[in-house]
Design an enzyme around this catalytic site. Structure first.
Site, PDB file in Angstrom:
ATOM      1  N   SER A   1       0.863  -1.287  -0.011  1.00 36.23           N
ATOM      2  CA  SER A   1      -0.011  -0.121   0.015  1.00 36.23           C
ATOM      3  C   SER A   1       0.827   1.353  -0.036  1.00 36.23           C
ATOM      4  O   SER A   1       0.417   2.316  -0.382  1.00 36.23           O
ATOM      5  CB  SER A   1      -0.986  -0.079   1.137  1.00 36.23           C
ATOM      6  OG  SER A   1      -0.357   0.233   2.459  1.00 36.23           O
TER       7      SER A   1
ATOM      8  N   LYS B   1      -0.243   5.430   6.325  1.00 33.51           N
ATOM      9  CA  LYS B   1      -0.809   6.148   5.040  1.00 33.51           C
ATOM     10  C   LYS B   1      -0.345   7.342   5.106  1.00 33.51           C
ATOM     11  O   LYS B   1       0.249   8.146   6.191  1.00 33.51           O
ATOM     12  CB  LYS B   1      -2.222   6.096   5.176  1.00 33.51           C
ATOM     13  CG  LYS B   1      -3.090   4.541   5.275  1.00 33.51           C
ATOM     14  CD  LYS B   1      -2.648   3.675   4.162  1.00 33.51           C
ATOM     15  CE  LYS B   1      -3.449   2.285   4.496  1.00 33.51           C
ATOM     16  NZ  LYS B   1      -3.031   1.300   3.568  1.00 33.51           N
TER      17      LYS B   1
END
Length: 165
Positions: free
Chosen positions: A42, A86
């Site tokens: 990710s 993130k």
């Protein structure tokens, strides 16, 4: 008898030194800075697929000093036992345009981040579960801001074909 007293005293002092060290370590890890491991697809190319160790400081999130573009450590809104890494893309009030399904279409959607929330996405939009799936994340789930990659794990191929970090 006197001999045992000195042994007990020495054991007590060493025990207290270890306890003080552990208390200091706990306070540092909980309130100041923590080490974390980022792995998986990710956050490619910022972090390796096989895992990178990084430091995240915890003061910025407590004093509202995170900004769009920062890499943040977040308590997962889907699984509270898990921490995720993130990139922060939007703060409350910001309009964020994102690709709904980048693998299959070019359709985009725009949302306004609600009060008390942030918008987070992985750098690799093709392989990331982030705000595009679970929506804006409450600001209180932010745990820290990454500031230093301290170890880049690299996979080494051995003769048997297995991968070792």
């Amino acid at each position: 008898m006197w001999h045992y007293r000195s042994i007990v005293r020495e054991a007590w002092h060493r025990t207290m030194a270890v306890a003080n060290f552990l208390c200091g370590l706990h306070v540092t890890n909980t309130y100041l800075c923590t080490a974390a491991l980022a792995y998986g697809p990710s956050m490619l190319p910022t972090f390796n697929l096989t895992g990178d160790l990084f430091l995240a400081e915890r003061l910025s999130t407590r004093f509202d000093k995170v900004r769009p573009g920062d890499v943040v450590l977040v308590r997962s809104p889907e699984n509270p036992r898990k921490l995720i890494v993130k990139r922060l893309l939007g703060m409350e009030g910001d309009s964020v345009t994102y690709a709904v399904d980048p693998k299959n279409s070019s359709r985009c959607n725009t949302v306004v981040v609600p009060k008390g929330h942030v918008w987070i996405e992985g750098d690799n939009i093709y392989a990331s579960r982030d705000s595009r799936q679970f929506g804006p994340v409450p600001y209180g789930l932010l745990e820290g801001k990454a500031f230093c990659k301290i170890l880049e794990a690299e996979a080494h191929v051995m003769t048997s074909g297995t991968f070792v970090l």
